[in-house]
Design an enzyme around this catalytic site. Sequence first.
Site, short mmCIF file in Angstrom:
data_model
loop_
_atom_site.label_atom_id
_atom_site.label_comp_id
_atom_site.label_asym_id
_atom_site.label_seq_id
_atom_site.Cartn_x
_atom_site.Cartn_y
_atom_site.Cartn_z
N ARG A 11 -55.22 -90.21 27.10
CA ARG A 11 -54.97 -89.29 26.00
C ARG A 11 -54.66 -87.91 26.58
O ARG A 11 -55.22 -87.53 27.62
CB ARG A 11 -56.18 -89.19 25.06
CG ARG A 11 -56.29 -90.34 24.09
CD ARG A 11 -55.16 -90.36 23.06
NE ARG A 11 -55.31 -91.43 22.08
CZ ARG A 11 -54.68 -92.61 22.16
NH1 ARG A 11 -53.85 -92.88 23.15
NH2 ARG A 11 -54.85 -93.53 21.22
N HIS A 28 -45.33 -90.86 24.58
CA HIS A 28 -46.41 -91.75 24.14
C HIS A 28 -45.90 -93.16 23.87
O HIS A 28 -46.05 -93.71 22.77
CB HIS A 28 -47.09 -91.18 22.87
CG HIS A 28 -48.47 -91.77 22.63
ND1 HIS A 28 -49.52 -91.08 22.09
CD2 HIS A 28 -48.95 -93.02 22.86
CE1 HIS A 28 -50.58 -91.85 22.00
NE2 HIS A 28 -50.26 -93.05 22.45
P1 NDP Z 1 -61.83 -99.51 26.55
O1 NDP Z 1 -62.73 -98.98 25.48
O2 NDP Z 1 -61.79 -100.97 26.80
O3 NDP Z 1 -62.16 -98.78 27.93
C1 NDP Z 1 -62.51 -97.44 28.03
C2 NDP Z 1 -63.03 -97.16 29.43
O4 NDP Z 1 -63.29 -95.77 29.55
C3 NDP Z 1 -64.34 -97.88 29.73
O5 NDP Z 1 -64.32 -98.40 31.03
C4 NDP Z 1 -65.38 -96.77 29.61
O6 NDP Z 1 -66.52 -96.94 30.44
C5 NDP Z 1 -64.58 -95.60 30.11
N1 NDP Z 1 -65.17 -94.34 29.62
C6 NDP Z 1 -65.27 -93.89 28.36
N2 NDP Z 1 -65.89 -92.70 28.32
C7 NDP Z 1 -66.18 -92.39 29.60
C8 NDP Z 1 -66.82 -91.29 30.22
N3 NDP Z 1 -67.31 -90.26 29.51
N4 NDP Z 1 -66.99 -91.32 31.56
C9 NDP Z 1 -66.53 -92.37 32.29
N5 NDP Z 1 -65.89 -93.44 31.77
C10 NDP Z 1 -65.73 -93.45 30.44
O7 NDP Z 1 -60.37 -98.98 26.20
P2 NDP Z 1 -58.96 -99.58 26.62
O8 NDP Z 1 -58.97 -99.88 28.06
O9 NDP Z 1 -58.56 -100.64 25.68
O10 NDP Z 1 -58.02 -98.31 26.30
C11 NDP Z 1 -58.24 -97.10 26.98
C12 NDP Z 1 -57.45 -95.97 26.34
O11 NDP Z 1 -56.07 -96.07 26.68
C13 NDP Z 1 -57.45 -95.92 24.81
O12 NDP Z 1 -58.64 -95.37 24.30
C14 NDP Z 1 -56.25 -95.03 24.54
O13 NDP Z 1 -56.67 -93.68 24.54
C15 NDP Z 1 -55.34 -95.30 25.73
N6 NDP Z 1 -54.13 -96.04 25.37
C16 NDP Z 1 -52.92 -95.39 25.47
C17 NDP Z 1 -51.75 -96.04 25.19
C18 NDP Z 1 -50.44 -95.38 25.41
O14 NDP Z 1 -49.39 -95.90 24.98
N7 NDP Z 1 -50.39 -94.24 26.09
C19 NDP Z 1 -51.75 -97.44 24.72
C20 NDP Z 1 -53.05 -98.03 24.68
C21 NDP Z 1 -54.19 -97.34 24.99
P3 NDP Z 1 -67.55 -98.18 30.22
O15 NDP Z 1 -66.74 -99.41 30.54
O16 NDP Z 1 -68.60 -97.94 31.19
O17 NDP Z 1 -67.95 -98.12 28.78
C1 OXD Z 2 -53.28 -96.83 21.55
C2 OXD Z 2 -52.05 -96.06 21.74
O1 OXD Z 2 -54.37 -96.24 21.51
O2 OXD Z 2 -50.95 -96.64 21.58
O3 OXD Z 2 -53.18 -98.07 21.44
O4 OXD Z 2 -52.09 -94.87 22.09
#
Ligand code: NDP
Ligand code: OXD
Length: 324
Positions: free
Chosen positions: A239, A287
Amino acid sequence: MITHVFRSEPNMNQVKPVLLVKRDLDVATWVQALNQQMPALEVRIWPELGDPSEIQFALLWMPPPELFTQLPNLEVIFSVGAGIDHLVACPSLPRNIPIVRMVDPGLTSGMVEYVLYNVLRFHRGMDRYDAQQRAAHWSALPQISAEARAIGIMGLGIIGQAVAELLVTMGFKVHGWSQTPKVLKGVKSCVGEAERDAFLQNTEILVALLPSTVATVGLIDARFLTQLPRGAFLINAGRGDLIREGDLLDALDRGHLAAAALDVFSQEPLPVGHPFWRHPRVSITPHVASTTQADTAVGHVVTNIGRWQAGQPLGHVADLEQGY
Ligand code: NDP
Ligand code: OXD
């Protein structure tokens, strides 16, 4: 993250309508996929609510601010995206209804492709060869092996793990950073604030795949960037608000960072006058690192609707306290 939430009273016989709010053009694809995979489900498309009291499920991307005040009997919210920040930002979001995050193989593969493309481009110096071509300059850069290249992945969730797995297969040195420890073949797991600086100091290409939460907004600031070795690269597909943009520009201008590939921004669309647009070492995509694919994503939605109807646990329920 909470992964299981049960419905209080199982009910197998009714499938109440689902409301689809998706503010772009491919709504028809979603309706077709929902109809195919769960014909008993009536799909209503915002703003045509019909009798709003009948709507039990909502499948949403960037809902209008007042939407939830119109849905008195909503039971489950499905996010069209992996991130739920677009819902958390909605002022009428009820705090007592489960939110199911999107987990879609198509979305994950798109993210893996985006990250791989940028890792290889930085790893092989492709931006420098592009610049050399523009100057008609013939010169070979030293070739570094994958085994000698350290990639740090921030966020080892559904997407981060898929990215890590591929990069390990390709021979890269991969380490990841998350809140809780991970056991992933070939990946060094670093956890929390205590291990963050060491993680950064050993990262040449940093891949940010974190959600936007109270704990992650502004995380990538001047101090954070200073921990990376001089000449490091940044890829952000998590993000935009993870980054303090002024601090990133400063790190690029000082040459501390070699380049950044950015897909997400604090303000989207990125304002026309933003310095990122014209920065020689920033590459921008709007994005689009990946988009949820209706045909592969609807399975996750209908499976969870079926489970809810049957009083079984929902999968991939977000934790509103943590914000992801
Ligand atoms: P998940 O919820 O599966 O994974 C999130 C990860 O972030 C976890 O490993 C979590 O740790 C870690 N995390 C969260 N908060 C913290 C913190 N404060 N400190 C350290 N680690 C942290 O999400 P996804 O993998 O499915 O997606 C990740 C992100 O990718 C989405 O939230 C979105 O913002 C972004 N995204 C962007 C897209 C784009 O087109 N640009 C498309 C799809 C997604 P833990 O495992 O220990 O809980
Ligand atoms: C998502 C994105 O969060 O597309 O899936 O940003």
